[in-house]
Design a protein around this motif. Structure first.
Motif, PDB file in Angstrom:
ATOM      1  N   VAL A  71      -1.617   3.498   7.837  1.00  0.00           N
ATOM      2  CA  VAL A  71      -0.690   2.121   7.517  1.00  0.00           C
ATOM      3  C   VAL A  71      -0.422   2.249   6.188  1.00  0.00           C
ATOM      4  N   ALA A  72      -1.132   2.740   5.113  1.00  0.00           N
ATOM      5  CA  ALA A  72      -0.539   2.875   3.862  1.00  0.00           C
ATOM      6  C   ALA A  72       0.678   3.581   3.787  1.00  0.00           C
ATOM      7  N   ASN A  73       0.778   4.509   4.570  1.00  0.00           N
ATOM      8  CA  ASN A  73       1.953   5.621   4.744  1.00  0.00           C
ATOM      9  C   ASN A  73       3.251   4.789   5.370  1.00  0.00           C
ATOM     10  N   GLY A  74       2.995   3.627   5.914  1.00  0.00           N
ATOM     11  CA  GLY A  74       4.010   3.005   6.623  1.00  0.00           C
ATOM     12  C   GLY A  74       3.991   2.762   7.975  1.00  0.00           C
ATOM     13  N   PHE A  75       3.141   3.442   8.726  1.00  0.00           N
ATOM     14  CA  PHE A  75       3.176   3.331  10.097  1.00  0.00           C
ATOM     15  C   PHE A  75       2.467   1.794  10.473  1.00  0.00           C
ATOM     16  N   THR A  76       3.352   1.442  11.624  1.00  0.00           N
ATOM     17  CA  THR A  76       2.749  -0.003  11.930  1.00  0.00           C
ATOM     18  C   THR A  76       2.051  -0.034  13.480  1.00  0.00           C
ATOM     19  N   ALA A  77       1.856   1.250  13.777  1.00  0.00           N
ATOM     20  CA  ALA A  77       1.236   1.361  15.235  1.00  0.00           C
ATOM     21  C   ALA A  77       0.469   2.571  15.143  1.00  0.00           C
TER      22      ALA A  77
END
Length: 384
Positions: A138-144
């Motif tokens: 999530v910190a790397n930008g993934f939302t799923a």
């Protein structure tokens, strides 16, 4: 008239099979025909199809070639034949796009979207320490995200097995919050009675879907399972044609279908499956724990399908310890992940440039990937 003059097959790490088709006017198309752990078998099927139906024929007649490969044999369907057809079909679309200097999706009706949401795997076959992994993604930008629900289970297992699955999902949900989607993969490991118990226990943590809650052999039980949960049900990675999916749609039990572009007949067939799904108000989320050619093929079908929900991809997945998808590409930015999305490709064909020198180098290595055989405590074979 252009014709197919040559083809080559490359088995490469970690567990992929690439197909290169060349035409008389020098255009090259790439496909990814493979069943994980059965690459040698699929390779033989590809050779049989290419030698009998494709070589010295016009590559442009994709629908006719598909019908010939599928219907030309008295026995049809199944993972081996459909995966062989899938890889050939991908390569033919790659050739056609390059011939017309257009991305494949432009030849299939054009964009229905500008970018495609993707999810990232966390954990492995036996998931543990998923909380930190989830927070990192999530910190790397993934939302799923997606995670396996359990390791092996007995047909009727004890309460601790349920509690372990709940604890892992709870840990992830608490770490990432309610705005992140979490798919939970049952992986066909779960019997019908355990699937009902697991679905009820996981429901308070709002999974995006439960995937393959029972084996495809028991898809007739999905309707019963759907009565026990409000969680969306996803399945389809072990279904290989629109005829396999027909019963699924008619049951009304499934909310998300997951055909695999390297197993379910390629771009030509999955486009039709996606259209069928739309008519039944079912979303599309193609299965793809595979290589760059399979992923590129998925992206083009996602691009044209109004009901495409999200795309699986294998970047840093636990299977890819020896090689990853970007290593085989010259244009590695084509799958650049930005806030959990990838942009629709703009280059001709499948939109990827395969590093042929690297493919040939990797193909010299011995590749012998087979999924593990798990056993229960009593020594009986368990589902992996």
């Amino acid at each position: 008239m252009s014709e197919i003059v040559d083809y080559d097959l490359y088995e490469v790490p970690p567990r992929w099979l690439f197909l290169r088709i060349e035409t008389s006017d020098g255009i090259v198309g790439w496909g990814e025909p493979v069943v994980e752990g059965r690459a040698a078998t699929v390779r033989t099927a590809v050779e049989e199809l290419m030698d009998n139906y494709l070589v010295r024929n016009d590559p442009a007649r994709i629908e006719d070639h598909w019908q010939t490969m599928y219907r030309g044999g008295f026995y049809r369907g199944g993972p081996i034949l459909m995966s062989a057809i899938a890889g050939i079909d991908q390569a033919l679309w790659d050739i056609k796009g390059k011939r017309f200097d257009a991305p494949v999706y432009e030849l299939l009706g054009g964009r229905a979207r500008d970018r495609i949401r993707v999810y990232q795997w966390i954990g492995g076959d036996r998931p543990s320490e998923v909380g930190d992994a989830a927070a990192d993604k999530v910190a790397n930008g993934f939302t799923a995200l997606k995670m396996n629900a359990t390791s092996e289970l007995r047909r009727v297992d004890n309460p601790a097995a349920i509690e372990n699955a709940v604890d892992r999902l709870r840990e992830v949900r608490e770490r990432v919050g309610p705005e992140i989607d979490i798919g939970v993969d049952f992986h066909g490991r779960v019997s019908k009675p355990m699937a009902k118990r697991l679905a009820k226990a996981l429901e308070p943590y709002d999974p995006m879907f439960i995937e393959e809650p029972v084996l495809s052999d028991h898809n007739d039980e999905l309707h019963t399972l759907a009565q026990h949960t409000t969680i969306p049900i996803a399945t389809g990675e072990r279904l290989y044609s629109r005829w396999d999916f027909k019963e699924i749609f008619e049951s009304g039990a499934v909310d998300v279908i997951q055909p695999d572009l390297s197993h379910a007949g390629g771009i030509t067939e999955v486009k039709k499956i996606a259209a069928m799904a739309e008519a039944y108000d079912v979303a599309l989320a193609p299965h793809c724990p595979l290589g760059p050619i399979a992923l590129a093929s998925c992206v083009h079908v996602d691009t044209i399908s109004p009901n495409a929900l999200i795309q699986e991809q294998s970047l840093n997945i636990h299977y890819n310890e020896s090689s990853d998808i970007l290593e085989y590409l010259e244009n590695r930015d084509v799958f650049r992940y930005d806030d959990g999305y990838i942009e629709v490709p703009t280059e001709p064909g499948l939109g990827i440039s395969i590093d042929e020198d690297y493919v040939e180098q990797q193909a010299e290595k011995t590749v012998d990937w087979h999924n593990p055989v798990w056993r229960n405590e009593d020594g009986s074979v368990a589902e992996w």
